[in-house]
Design an enzyme around this catalytic site. Structure first.
Site, short mmCIF file in Angstrom:
data_model
loop_
_atom_site.label_atom_id
_atom_site.label_comp_id
_atom_site.label_asym_id
_atom_site.label_seq_id
_atom_site.Cartn_x
_atom_site.Cartn_y
_atom_site.Cartn_z
CG MET A 110 -1.91 -1.19 1.15
SD MET A 110 -3.43 -0.94 2.04
CE MET A 110 -2.81 -0.73 3.69
CG HIS A 139 6.93 -2.01 2.03
ND1 HIS A 139 6.85 -0.84 2.75
CD2 HIS A 139 5.72 -2.61 2.17
CE1 HIS A 139 5.66 -0.73 3.29
NE2 HIS A 139 4.95 -1.79 2.97
N GLY A 144 4.84 -10.36 4.14
CA GLY A 144 5.59 -10.24 5.37
C GLY A 144 4.91 -10.96 6.54
NE ARG A 165 -2.46 1.74 9.89
CZ ARG A 165 -2.64 0.67 9.13
NH1 ARG A 165 -1.69 -0.25 9.06
NH2 ARG A 165 -3.75 0.52 8.42
P1 AMP Z 1 1.51 -2.97 3.46
O1 AMP Z 1 2.07 -1.93 2.53
O2 AMP Z 1 1.52 -2.56 4.89
O3 AMP Z 1 0.19 -3.52 2.99
O4 AMP Z 1 2.52 -4.19 3.40
C1 AMP Z 1 2.87 -4.80 2.18
C2 AMP Z 1 3.63 -6.05 2.47
O5 AMP Z 1 4.81 -5.75 3.19
C3 AMP Z 1 2.85 -7.05 3.34
O6 AMP Z 1 3.10 -8.36 2.88
C4 AMP Z 1 3.42 -6.81 4.71
O7 AMP Z 1 3.32 -7.93 5.56
C5 AMP Z 1 4.86 -6.53 4.36
N1 AMP Z 1 5.52 -5.79 5.45
C6 AMP Z 1 5.09 -4.66 6.05
N2 AMP Z 1 5.92 -4.30 7.05
C7 AMP Z 1 6.89 -5.25 7.09
C8 AMP Z 1 8.04 -5.47 7.90
N3 AMP Z 1 8.36 -4.65 8.90
N4 AMP Z 1 8.80 -6.56 7.66
C9 AMP Z 1 8.49 -7.42 6.66
N5 AMP Z 1 7.42 -7.27 5.85
C10 AMP Z 1 6.63 -6.20 6.06
#
Ligand code: AMP
Length: 282
Positions: A29, A36, A148, A188
């Site tokens: 996102m 990421h 993740g 966040r």
């Molecule tokens: P998001 O942009 O928050 O929807 O996350 C996109 C992807 O990145 C998802 O698969 C999350 O689980 C992964 N992700 C977010 N934060 C982390 C982190 N600190 N370590 C590893 N993967 C992450």
């Protein structure tokens, strides 16, 4: 890096590629951080081509204010992806993703896995997640998709969802990337004040302590969980939503460590107005 804003352009590009080239996919996102980027790097090691998507999916937000305040840093995101050498970026609009809005949700009944933790506290969240991930999978058609462990329940829900779809996609889990302080990286986090960031450090500290105590005294797990919950509840400025120790397969609470399945402590807590989640294998 080639940027695609429409499904048609992305599919036309992919259809030109030679068969046999493997494609890795990292859905996000945006507001990209090292977590990421490590997923992108892993995908680049494993595949001939890597596509990242950035789409702030409105259907998965149960809280309109959270959607409105979700950080959007597109120029910086593109620069970071270029820097790690990501090949392709899929950047659709809401209209492109959902020609009819709101979309009909794809929400198969995955049983009790959806009733706990995030599913329990964020009604409709996983219906939104499954809807967007299914749509993205059908557009991108990757060989492998990277998720993740930071969002552990989401990872398990997507693996389970795939069992119900005839898509030949392998989900690759990736360990949580943390700041030096131990705080799990999250888009966040940029919304936390310095003071709130200090408070948020209680989360990884308490999880690590819980991990240590459970490994030392596995037969005391329930008592340790209760004490840890009380400790978190006593921290002013931190509002614990849940702390559960669950079976990694079913995501159901366990009171005794099962012999054959790993277990994990998962929590959600508010620091001020910001809701953070974290988890650790025990
Ligand atoms: P998001 O942009 O928050 O929807 O996350 C996109 C992807 O990145 C998802 O698969 C999350 O689980 C992964 N992700 C977010 N934060 C982390 C982190 N600190 N370590 C590893 N993967 C992450």
């Amino acid at each position: 890096m080639i940027i695609f804003e429409t499904v048609q352009d992305f599919r036309a590009f992919m259809d030109e590629r030679s068969v046999g080239q493997t494609l890795g996919f990292v859905p996000t996102m945006g507001a990209l951080h090292q977590g990421h980027l490590n997923l992108v790097k892993k995908s680049m090691q494993d595949n001939d081509l890597t596509v990242c998507s950035i789409f702030v999916n409105p259907t998965q937000f149960d809280n309109p204010l959270d959607l409105e305040k979700y950080p959007r840093t597109l120029d910086a995101d593109i620069a970071k992806l270029e820097q790690v050498g990501c090949n392709l970026l899929f950047l659709p609009s809401v209209k492109e993703m959902y020609p009819v809005y709101p979309p009909i949700l794809f929400a198969p009944d995955l049983g009790m896995m959806l009733q706990v933790m995030e599913g329990r506290h964020r009604p409709g969240h996983f219906a939104g997640v499954m809807t967007v991930v299914k749509r993205l999978f059908e557009i991108i058609l990757p060989n492998k998709a990277y998720f993740g462990e930071k969002d552990f329940q989401q990872l398990r829900v997507i693996q389970k969802m795939l069992e119900h779809l005839s898509l030949d996609i392998e989900v690759i889990p990736f360990p949580t990337v943390r700041e030096k302080s131990g705080l799990a990286m999250s888009s966040r986090n940029v919304r936390l004040t310095d003071e709130e960031k200090d408070l948020a450090l209680h989360i990884p500290r308490v999880l690590l302590h819980l991990q240590k105590r459970v490994s030392e005294s596995p037969d005391q797990m329930s008592a340790i969980l209760q004490q840890t919950t009380e400790e978190l509840n006593s921290i002013s400025g931190l509002k614990l939503e849940y702390l559960d120790i669950v079976d990694e397969n079913t995501l159901q609470n366990v009171e005794v460590r099962p012999a054959d399945v790993p277990i994990r402590a998962c929590l959600a807590a508010y620091i001020g107005k910001i809701r953070l989640i974290d988890n650790m294998r025990l």
